[in-house]
Motif scaffolding. Sequence first.
Motif, PDB file in Angstrom:
ATOM      1  N   UNK A  22       2.934  -7.109   4.222  1.00 17.63           N
ATOM      2  CA  UNK A  22       2.415  -7.403   2.827  1.00 17.63           C
ATOM      3  C   UNK A  22       3.103  -6.541   1.835  1.00 17.63           C
ATOM      4  N   UNK A  23       3.614  -5.527   2.225  1.00 14.48           N
ATOM      5  CA  UNK A  23       4.108  -4.641   1.183  1.00 14.48           C
ATOM      6  C   UNK A  23       5.557  -3.864   1.419  1.00 14.48           C
ATOM      7  N   UNK A  24       6.649  -5.146   1.600  1.00  7.84           N
ATOM      8  CA  UNK A  24       8.001  -4.772   2.094  1.00  7.84           C
ATOM      9  C   UNK A  24       8.543  -3.909   1.284  1.00  7.84           C
ATOM     10  N   UNK A  25       8.277  -3.721   0.124  1.00  8.75           N
ATOM     11  CA  UNK A  25       8.957  -2.689  -0.968  1.00  8.75           C
ATOM     12  C   UNK A  25       7.930  -1.709  -1.345  1.00  8.75           C
ATOM     13  N   UNK A  26       6.918  -1.295  -0.401  1.00  7.33           N
ATOM     14  CA  UNK A  26       6.084  -0.365  -0.582  1.00  7.33           C
ATOM     15  C   UNK A  26       4.706  -0.923  -1.543  1.00  7.33           C
ATOM     16  N   UNK A  27       3.952  -0.060  -1.666  1.00  4.63           N
ATOM     17  CA  UNK A  27       2.625  -0.604  -2.434  1.00  4.63           C
ATOM     18  C   UNK A  27       2.595   0.322  -3.692  1.00  4.63           C
ATOM     19  N   UNK A  28       1.834  -0.065  -4.655  1.00  3.04           N
ATOM     20  CA  UNK A  28       1.701   0.736  -6.043  1.00  3.04           C
ATOM     21  C   UNK A  28       0.212   0.951  -6.003  1.00  3.04           C
ATOM     22  N   UNK A  29      -0.034   1.407  -7.403  1.00  2.00           N
ATOM     23  CA  UNK A  29      -1.415   1.942  -7.484  1.00  2.00           C
ATOM     24  C   UNK A  29      -2.431   0.639  -7.774  1.00  2.00           C
ATOM     25  N   UNK A  48      -5.309  -4.736   4.294  1.00  2.52           N
ATOM     26  CA  UNK A  48      -4.436  -5.833   5.002  1.00  2.52           C
ATOM     27  C   UNK A  48      -5.587  -6.604   5.957  1.00  2.52           C
ATOM     28  N   UNK A  49      -5.381  -7.890   5.764  1.00  8.53           N
ATOM     29  CA  UNK A  49      -6.373  -8.672   6.394  1.00  8.53           C
ATOM     30  C   UNK A  49      -5.503  -9.560   7.495  1.00  8.53           C
ATOM     31  N   UNK A  50      -6.288 -10.038   8.615  1.00 15.92           N
ATOM     32  CA  UNK A  50      -6.135 -10.969   9.569  1.00 15.92           C
ATOM     33  C   UNK A  50      -7.076 -12.007   9.514  1.00 15.92           C
ATOM     34  N   UNK A  51      -7.194 -12.964  10.301  1.00 18.29           N
ATOM     35  CA  UNK A  51      -8.073 -14.072   9.998  1.00 18.29           C
ATOM     36  C   UNK A  51      -9.290 -13.397  10.106  1.00 18.29           C
ATOM     37  N   UNK A  52      -9.752 -12.576  10.951  1.00 17.58           N
ATOM     38  CA  UNK A  52     -11.095 -12.075  11.101  1.00 17.58           C
ATOM     39  C   UNK A  52     -11.537 -10.724  10.889  1.00 17.58           C
ATOM     40  N   UNK A  53     -10.443  -9.874  10.474  1.00 11.38           N
ATOM     41  CA  UNK A  53     -10.607  -8.347   9.869  1.00 11.38           C
ATOM     42  C   UNK A  53      -9.859  -8.149   8.913  1.00 11.38           C
ATOM     43  N   UNK A  54     -10.489  -7.019   7.902  1.00 13.96           N
ATOM     44  CA  UNK A  54      -9.744  -6.535   6.800  1.00 13.96           C
ATOM     45  C   UNK A  54      -9.809  -5.120   7.196  1.00 13.96           C
ATOM     46  N   UNK A  55      -8.360  -4.757   7.252  1.00 14.48           N
ATOM     47  CA  UNK A  55      -8.303  -3.294   7.350  1.00 14.48           C
ATOM     48  C   UNK A  55      -8.174  -2.382   6.233  1.00 14.48           C
ATOM     49  N   UNK A  56      -8.748  -1.376   6.104  1.00 14.25           N
ATOM     50  CA  UNK A  56      -8.633  -0.478   4.993  1.00 14.25           C
ATOM     51  C   UNK A  56      -7.808   0.624   5.836  1.00 14.25           C
ATOM     52  N   UNK A  57      -6.505   0.849   5.405  1.00 13.11           N
ATOM     53  CA  UNK A  57      -5.508   2.019   6.086  1.00 13.11           C
ATOM     54  C   UNK A  57      -5.408   2.836   4.836  1.00 13.11           C
ATOM     55  N   UNK A  58      -6.041   4.164   5.302  1.00 16.04           N
ATOM     56  CA  UNK A  58      -6.066   5.500   4.167  1.00 16.04           C
ATOM     57  C   UNK A  58      -4.561   5.644   3.735  1.00 16.04           C
ATOM     58  N   UNK A  59      -4.488   6.069   2.533  1.00 15.19           N
ATOM     59  CA  UNK A  59      -3.066   6.177   1.886  1.00 15.19           C
ATOM     60  C   UNK A  59      -3.002   7.820   2.064  1.00 15.19           C
ATOM     61  N   UNK A  60      -1.741   7.918   2.333  1.00 14.74           N
ATOM     62  CA  UNK A  60      -1.177   9.403   2.211  1.00 14.74           C
ATOM     63  C   UNK A  60       0.163   9.421   2.432  1.00 14.74           C
ATOM     64  N   UNK A  61       0.975  10.449   2.190  1.00 14.83           N
ATOM     65  CA  UNK A  61       2.432  10.470   2.220  1.00 14.83           C
ATOM     66  C   UNK A  61       3.035  10.133   3.493  1.00 14.83           C
ATOM     67  N   UNK A  62       2.064  10.645   4.667  1.00 18.35           N
ATOM     68  CA  UNK A  62       2.456  10.287   6.007  1.00 18.35           C
ATOM     69  C   UNK A  62       2.431   8.645   6.196  1.00 18.35           C
ATOM     70  N   UNK A  63       1.577   7.839   5.693  1.00 19.82           N
ATOM     71  CA  UNK A  63       1.521   6.573   5.784  1.00 19.82           C
ATOM     72  C   UNK A  63       2.711   5.967   5.211  1.00 19.82           C
ATOM     73  N   UNK A  64       3.255   6.534   4.121  1.00 19.27           N
ATOM     74  CA  UNK A  64       4.432   5.802   3.610  1.00 19.27           C
ATOM     75  C   UNK A  64       5.754   6.141   4.553  1.00 19.27           C
ATOM     76  N   UNK A  65       5.683   7.453   5.133  1.00 22.87           N
ATOM     77  CA  UNK A  65       6.609   7.580   6.147  1.00 22.87           C
ATOM     78  C   UNK A  65       6.545   6.929   7.214  1.00 22.87           C
ATOM     79  N   UNK A  66       5.213   6.567   7.842  1.00 20.83           N
ATOM     80  CA  UNK A  66       4.926   5.957   9.117  1.00 20.83           C
ATOM     81  C   UNK A  66       5.655   4.469   8.876  1.00 20.83           C
ATOM     82  N   UNK A  67       5.269   3.868   7.639  1.00 22.23           N
ATOM     83  CA  UNK A  67       5.788   2.624   7.272  1.00 22.23           C
ATOM     84  C   UNK A  67       7.361   2.454   7.237  1.00 22.23           C
ATOM     85  N   UNK A  68       7.890   3.479   6.715  1.00 22.57           N
ATOM     86  CA  UNK A  68       9.350   3.342   6.762  1.00 22.57           C
ATOM     87  C   UNK A  68      10.125   3.491   8.069  1.00 22.57           C
TER      88      UNK A  68
END
Length: 97
Positions: A22-29, A48-68
Amino acid sequence: MKRVIVDYKKLDNHILNLLVEKFPDGYDDDDIVTYRNASNEVVECIEVRTEDTAYLVKVSKRLVMAMEVHEDVDTDSDSEEESSLDTEGLEGDEEDE
């Protein structure tokens, strides 16, 4: 639809794949969802959503690092394992915002 709040420490490869797709180039505000938790603290998440679930992923610097890190590992490997991401190496001196 089921709504699940997920901290970066609990991310698995399935949710990380959804985030990177969903966010290949990262997310913004504009992508951040803000709410107050039971302790009346402001929490920022991306959704981010699947067919039956909406996931709210807490934003942090560590999230960005984990995605990278996940994106780098995903491009280096053809494995589609559904295991937990090892975030021990991401434990840095992050200041809470």
